[in-house]
Motif scaffolding. Structure first.
Motif, short mmCIF file in Angstrom:
data_model
loop_
_atom_site.label_atom_id
_atom_site.label_comp_id
_atom_site.label_asym_id
_atom_site.label_seq_id
_atom_site.Cartn_x
_atom_site.Cartn_y
_atom_site.Cartn_z
N LEU A 56 26.84 27.25 42.21
CA LEU A 56 25.87 27.60 43.25
C LEU A 56 24.85 28.64 42.78
O LEU A 56 23.92 28.95 43.50
N GLY A 57 25.05 29.19 41.58
CA GLY A 57 24.15 30.22 41.08
C GLY A 57 24.38 31.58 41.70
O GLY A 57 23.48 32.44 41.71
N SER A 58 25.59 31.80 42.23
CA SER A 58 25.92 33.05 42.92
C SER A 58 25.95 34.23 41.96
O SER A 58 26.19 34.07 40.76
N ILE A 59 25.76 35.41 42.51
CA ILE A 59 26.06 36.64 41.77
C ILE A 59 27.57 36.82 41.82
O ILE A 59 28.16 36.88 42.91
N ILE A 60 28.20 36.88 40.66
CA ILE A 60 29.66 37.01 40.61
C ILE A 60 30.01 38.48 40.38
O ILE A 60 29.54 39.12 39.45
N ASN A 61 30.84 38.99 41.27
CA ASN A 61 31.23 40.40 41.29
C ASN A 61 32.71 40.47 40.91
O ASN A 61 33.57 40.08 41.70
N LEU A 62 33.01 40.92 39.70
CA LEU A 62 34.39 40.86 39.19
C LEU A 62 35.19 42.07 39.63
O LEU A 62 34.70 43.20 39.69
N TYR B 230 39.01 35.55 31.83
CA TYR B 230 39.41 34.43 32.69
C TYR B 230 38.19 33.66 33.18
O TYR B 230 38.18 32.43 33.20
N LEU B 231 37.14 34.40 33.58
CA LEU B 231 35.90 33.76 34.01
C LEU B 231 35.28 32.99 32.84
O LEU B 231 34.84 31.84 33.02
N TYR B 232 35.23 33.61 31.70
CA TYR B 232 34.66 33.00 30.49
C TYR B 232 35.35 31.66 30.19
O TYR B 232 34.69 30.64 29.94
N LYS B 233 36.67 31.64 30.25
CA LYS B 233 37.42 30.41 29.98
C LYS B 233 37.24 29.40 31.12
O LYS B 233 37.14 28.19 30.87
N SER B 234 37.20 29.89 32.35
CA SER B 234 37.02 28.99 33.50
C SER B 234 35.71 28.24 33.44
O SER B 234 35.61 27.08 33.88
N LEU B 235 34.69 28.89 32.88
CA LEU B 235 33.36 28.28 32.80
C LEU B 235 33.14 27.56 31.46
O LEU B 235 32.01 27.21 31.12
N GLU C 95 33.59 51.10 31.59
CA GLU C 95 32.81 51.12 30.36
C GLU C 95 33.20 49.97 29.43
O GLU C 95 32.34 49.26 28.92
N ARG C 96 34.49 49.75 29.27
CA ARG C 96 34.87 48.64 28.38
C ARG C 96 34.58 47.28 29.01
O ARG C 96 34.32 46.31 28.30
N ALA C 97 34.55 47.23 30.36
CA ALA C 97 34.20 45.96 31.02
C ALA C 97 32.75 45.58 30.76
O ALA C 97 32.44 44.43 30.43
N TYR C 98 31.85 46.55 30.90
CA TYR C 98 30.43 46.24 30.63
C TYR C 98 30.20 45.93 29.15
O TYR C 98 29.42 45.03 28.81
N ASN C 99 30.89 46.64 28.29
CA ASN C 99 30.75 46.34 26.86
C ASN C 99 31.26 44.94 26.53
O ASN C 99 30.65 44.21 25.74
N LYS C 100 32.37 44.54 27.16
CA LYS C 100 32.92 43.20 26.93
C LYS C 100 31.97 42.14 27.47
O LYS C 100 31.72 41.12 26.81
N ALA C 101 31.43 42.36 28.66
CA ALA C 101 30.49 41.40 29.25
C ALA C 101 29.26 41.25 28.37
O ALA C 101 28.76 40.13 28.13
N LYS C 102 28.74 42.37 27.89
CA LYS C 102 27.58 42.33 27.01
C LYS C 102 27.90 41.55 25.73
O LYS C 102 27.09 40.74 25.26
N TYR D 175 39.10 44.04 34.82
CA TYR D 175 38.73 43.79 33.43
C TYR D 175 39.28 42.45 32.95
O TYR D 175 38.59 41.71 32.23
N THR D 176 40.49 42.10 33.33
CA THR D 176 41.10 40.85 32.87
C THR D 176 40.36 39.61 33.37
O THR D 176 40.52 38.53 32.80
N GLN D 177 39.59 39.78 34.43
CA GLN D 177 38.86 38.64 34.99
C GLN D 177 37.69 38.22 34.10
O GLN D 177 37.17 37.11 34.25
N ILE D 178 37.25 39.07 33.19
CA ILE D 178 36.11 38.72 32.33
C ILE D 178 36.47 37.52 31.46
O ILE D 178 35.77 36.51 31.44
#
Length: 420
Positions: A119-125, A133-138, A178-185, A128-131
């Motif tokens: 749907l193009g939603s903004i995803i709000n995690l 999981y989301l990456y693999k889900s997509l 901090e590590r979550a944003y670094n991982k997402a980046k 940290y473990t969800q990063i």
């Protein structure tokens, strides 16, 4: 014992409209004042836009998940905040799309992330473990924009409904951010947001200013430590409503002025990039503009005086679940000067199935109509089917017309998933 409340409370409906609905439809039912919902929603939006022109409120669908209500809010420029697959699908059916949708969930299933991304939603995690999981889900990709929910723990007090942030299951700790944003980046995310929701039904303006300051300060710190640019800050929801007659509603203009002052000090004066300020208010938008209408069917005198009504906790669980106060108006009492102290109860096989305890009300007779205030959010939506009770209809008053926006359940509905 509940405090004795003698004051009257505004109904947010004309009495004649409630009477018209009672004469037309069987009780119990919820009815919403669509005109007032629209007016109130526009007031919130305009107050924020005075300082933040790109402001958007993402209405918390869980508060009142009815497409007729969502359509009203869409017309005035609101988005939707969804927390489940069902809410995403409902929002899609109403016509919300892309960044009109915020998906804020926890303990999230893969198919929910897939739908939110589709749907193009903004995803709000939420963790940290969800990063990963989301990456693999997509299938090994990430959305362009990601937000994280911050749980400040001991840095911020909660309140009676949502609890102490340290004990809440929601959100990332300060160290995890901090590590979550670094991982997402690292995984290719280009755009970033930050979110916090640590209170529910809060009336104290200072609380929201404190939350805003906490978020703005956190963005400042993370901008430097992670080398990223934030484009969105979600201040959460939690703006309360005056359930009790002696409470005052939140002044939107004063609220937004306080938030604007904090923004100027902590974002603008520090030379940080401009932020899109958003919220996810639900209760304050619709709560005061819905009521549960029920009729007295029995009275009982034992150790206390009881009035039994045709509604029960299935129709409104907040008093039984939280001990929440909901004002009750007896419509056109026979003798308004004669009072009695009552417990008003439903018919569930649970002793907490009570709409009020030791409440002084005008003397009530069988057949009298009772209007339970402020059920426009977290009322019908929290319904259930214990004891085989059926959830009631919902009606909408809009442009001087009353229409059914959800029919009452039937026993065929209740039994439709069973093998009989």
């Amino acid at each position: 014992m509940e405090p004795i409340i003698d004051e009257k409370k505004e109904l947010n409906f004309l009495e004649k409209d409630i009477i018209k609905a009672v004469n037309q439809y069987p009780t119990p039912f919820h009815i919403y004042n669509g005109d007032k919902i629209k007016e109130n929603g526009e007031s919130l939006m305009n107050s924020f836009k005075k300082y933040f022109p790109n402001y958007r409120n993402y209405f918390a669908v869980k508060a009142t998940p009815n497409p007729s209500i969502l359509k009203i809010l869409k017309e005035i420029g609101m988005g939707v905040d969804c927390s489940s697959l069902a809410e995403l699908i409902l929002s899609e059916k109403v016509g919300f799309k892309n960044e009109e949708i915020m998906f804020t969930s926890n303990n999230t299933k893969s198919e929910e992330y897939k739908k939110a991304y589709e749907l193009g939603s903004i995803i709000n995690l939420d963790d940290y473990t969800q990063i990963e999981y989301l990456y693999k889900s997509l299938g090994g990709i990430m959305p362009e924009l990601i937000s994280f929910r911050y749980n400040p723990g001991p840095l911020k007090k909660g309140n009676d409904i949502i609890g102490n942030p340290k004990d809440a299951k929601f959100g990332l700790t300060s160290d995890d951010l901090e590590r979550a944003y670094n991982k997402a980046k690292e995984l290719g995310v280009k755009r970033f947001g930050l979110h916090c929701m640590v209170a529910s039904n809060e009336l104290d303006l200072d609380y929201f200013e404190e939350t805003a300051r906490l978020l703005f300060s956190t963005i400042s710190r993370l901008t430097e430590s992670c080398g990223i640019t934030f484009e969105m800050v979600n201040l959460g929801g939690g703006i309360g409503i005056p359930y009790r007659p002696n409470q005052k509603p939140v002044d939107y203009l004063r609220l937004t002025e306080k938030i604007s002052n904090a923004y100027n000090q902590l974002i603008v004066e520090k030379g940080l990039s401009k932020l899109n300020v958003v919220t996810e208010c639900g209760r304050v938008i619709t709560g005061p503009y819905g009521v549960l209408v029920t009729k007295a069917i029995h009275s009982k005198s034992t150790y206390k005086e009881y009035i039994g009504v045709d509604a029960c906790m299935v129709n409104l669980m907040r008093p039984g679940m939280y001990g929440a106060y909901h004002h009750i108006t007896v419509l056109n009492p026979t003798d308004p000067n004669s009072t009695e102290t009552y417990d008003v109860v439903g018919s569930l096989c649970e002793n907490n199935d009570k709409f009020c305890i030791d409440r002084i009300l005008p003397k009530i007779h069988s057949g009298d109509t009772l209007v339970i205030h402020d059920t426009g959010a977290h009322g019908h939506s929290m319904g259930f089917n214990y004891n085989g009770k059926l959830r009631s209809a919902e009606y909408l008053l809009l442009n001087n017309s009353i229409n059914c926006i959800r029919r009452a359940e039937t026993f065929d509905d209740l039994f439709s998933t069973l093998n009989i």
